[in-house]
Scaffold this active site. Structure first.
Site, PDB file in Angstrom:
ATOM      1  N   ARG A   1      -8.310   1.976   5.091  1.00  0.00           N
ATOM      2  CA  ARG A   1      -8.049   0.561   4.860  1.00  0.00           C
ATOM      3  C   ARG A   1      -9.300  -0.163   4.392  1.00  0.00           C
ATOM      4  O   ARG A   1      -9.250  -1.022   3.511  1.00  0.00           O
ATOM      5  CB  ARG A   1      -7.504  -0.097   6.136  1.00  0.00           C
TER       6      ARG A   1
ATOM      7  N   GLU B   1       2.156   9.380  16.631  1.00  0.00           N
ATOM      8  CA  GLU B   1       0.953   9.566  17.437  1.00  0.00           C
ATOM      9  C   GLU B   1       0.635   8.341  18.287  1.00  0.00           C
ATOM     10  O   GLU B   1       0.344   8.440  19.474  1.00  0.00           O
ATOM     11  CB  GLU B   1      -0.241   9.894  16.522  1.00  0.00           C
TER      12      GLU B   1
ATOM     13  N   GLN C   1       0.802  -1.224   0.000  1.00  0.00           N
ATOM     14  CA  GLN C   1       0.000   0.000   0.000  1.00  0.00           C
ATOM     15  C   GLN C   1       0.836   1.277   0.000  1.00  0.00           C
ATOM     16  O   GLN C   1       0.341   2.326  -0.413  1.00  0.00           O
ATOM     17  CB  GLN C   1      -0.943   0.008   1.214  1.00  0.00           C
TER      18      GLN C   1
ATOM     19  N   GLN D   1       1.631   8.641  11.853  1.00  0.00           N
ATOM     20  CA  GLN D   1       0.819   7.668  12.584  1.00  0.00           C
ATOM     21  C   GLN D   1       1.637   6.965  13.663  1.00  0.00           C
ATOM     22  O   GLN D   1       1.139   6.701  14.760  1.00  0.00           O
ATOM     23  CB  GLN D   1       0.246   6.632  11.606  1.00  0.00           C
TER      24      GLN D   1
ATOM     25  N   SER E   1      -3.357  -6.147  15.562  1.00  0.00           N
ATOM     26  CA  SER E   1      -4.607  -5.433  15.309  1.00  0.00           C
ATOM     27  C   SER E   1      -5.282  -4.896  16.574  1.00  0.00           C
ATOM     28  O   SER E   1      -6.474  -5.130  16.795  1.00  0.00           O
ATOM     29  CB  SER E   1      -5.594  -6.307  14.527  1.00  0.00           C
ATOM     30  N   PRO E   2      -4.546  -4.152  17.410  1.00  0.00           N
ATOM     31  CA  PRO E   2      -5.180  -3.547  18.587  1.00  0.00           C
ATOM     32  C   PRO E   2      -6.234  -2.499  18.218  1.00  0.00           C
ATOM     33  O   PRO E   2      -7.056  -2.131  19.061  1.00  0.00           O
ATOM     34  CB  PRO E   2      -4.002  -2.897  19.327  1.00  0.00           C
TER      35      PRO E   2
ATOM     36  N   LYS F   1     -12.273   6.376  12.340  1.00  0.00           N
ATOM     37  CA  LYS F   1     -12.454   6.901  10.970  1.00  0.00           C
ATOM     38  C   LYS F   1     -13.834   6.596  10.414  1.00  0.00           C
ATOM     39  O   LYS F   1     -14.329   7.282   9.524  1.00  0.00           O
ATOM     40  CB  LYS F   1     -11.419   6.277  10.029  1.00  0.00           C
TER      41      LYS F   1
ATOM     42  N   TYR G   1       3.899 -11.648   3.887  1.00  0.00           N
ATOM     43  CA  TYR G   1       3.379 -10.291   3.733  1.00  0.00           C
ATOM     44  C   TYR G   1       3.833  -9.689   2.401  1.00  0.00           C
ATOM     45  O   TYR G   1       5.026  -9.672   2.091  1.00  0.00           O
ATOM     46  CB  TYR G   1       3.842  -9.393   4.880  1.00  0.00           C
TER      47      TYR G   1
END
Length: 329
Positions: free
Chosen positions: A227, A296, A27, A293, A205-206, A215, A54
């Site tokens: 996503r 943050e 991506q 990201q 994936s928290p 979002k 991946y």
């Protein structure tokens, strides 16, 4: 950044790890991926998570280039084996042949001599468990793997693996399951089993595939570039994020936002901090498509949430949380 021991081992990991599933090699472009890795390093992240599968092996290569020149002893580099990386019958699973060949390929792509934690990405019911752990044992003896972990194994599978690991003197120290405010299926069986065996949780994936980023609003179109909008239609997405794009879930998530604000946190920071309140969690893996990201989300490290806050979150999410242990894996 805070650091925790991985299970009962001697290995320290950063409370927040950077993973590159979906993003790097797919991506985002390589320059942005490298910027995300360097931002993580600047923020004190030392634990990096990837897998051979991946982005069809490209994610490992991108991570290897991004970490070039970084003091190897100062980071924990983790990858995985199981899923297909080729078209042959032996290019998948946890056979001795595939594990050994996949490990050597990962080492080459990552540009390193050893892997800190090598995960059996999923359980392989078609291969004897003894064969799998003997192969991992040999890699440990050779110094190519320092520690062993598993991904999305059930409590019973972990118990069987731990018994073999003890017999073969393999440092089996990590479990990598999905875990978030919304997805808590490991709490009933996997976590107790791991605690008995001294195995720590490095959770993925928290943010529940981005649903807990805030979002997505009820009754509104998917945000452009999110996503959900970029991966919608894929079977894997539909099974993961798709299950949360329901009105009642999104409404419940919106009700958590004021709690985050009261704590001086963003919704993503609160969600990551929630996961880290569980002392069995050694590290939470975050993904990033841009360096900002990372900067943050690392602010969730070291945050202590009051029991009252935890109770409010549980009350709001009570009817939408998934707890069924049979859904592990």
């Amino acid at each position: 950044m805070n650091y925790r021991k991985l299970g009962k081992s001697g290995l320290w990991v950063s409370e927040i790890a950077l993973g590159n599933w979906i993003t790097h090699g797919a991506q985002v472009d390589d320059t942005t991926a490298q910027a995300c890795v360097h931002a993580a390093l600047d923020c004190g992240i030392t634990t990096f998570d990837t897998a051979d599968v991946y982005s069809e092996t490209r994610a490992e290569s991108v991570l290897g280039v991004s970490l070039k020149g970084i003091r190897r002893e100062g980071i924990e580099l983790c990858t995985k084996v199981f899923h297909p990386t080729g078209s042959g019958y032996n290019d998948k699973g946890l056979s001795r042949k595939h594990i050994v060949e996949a490990c050597h390929a990962s080492l080459q792509r990552l540009q390193t001599d050893y892997i800190d934690v090598y995960y059996a990405h999923r359980f392989d019911a078609t291969t004897p468990l003894e064969e799998t752990f003997l192969a991992l044992s040999d890699l440990v003896r050779q110094g190519k793997v320092l520690y062993v972990g598993v991904g999305e194994w059930t409590a019973e599978q972990i118990k069987l693996g731990a018994a073999l690991a003890k017999e073969l003197k393999v440092p089996f120290i990590a479990s990598q399951p999905q875990y978030s405010m919304l997805w808590r299926v490991i709490e009933a069986e996997v976590m107790p089993a791991c605690e008995r065996e001294g195995i720590g949780q490095v959770v993925w994936s928290p943010l529940a595939q981005g649903i807990l980023s805030g979002k997505y609003a009820p009754d509104k179109p998917l945000p452009e570039g999110s996503r959900a909008s970029t991966t919608a239609g894929s079977p894997f997405f539909e099974r993961l994020a798709g299950q949360w794009l329901r009105k009642e879930v999104l409404q419940a998530v919106e009700r958590i936002r004021p709690i985050a604000e009261k704590c001086g946190l963003t919704l993503p920071q609160l969600s990551i901090a929630w996961v880290l309140q569980n002392q069995q969690v050694s590290s939470a893996i975050i993904g990033a498509s841009k360096p900002e990201q990372v900067k943050e989300n690392v602010k969730a490290a070291g945050v202590s949430l009051d029991p009252e806050v935890m109770g409010q979150i549980n009350h709001i999410l009570n009817n939408v949380v998934e707890l069924d242990p049979s859904k592990t894996g």
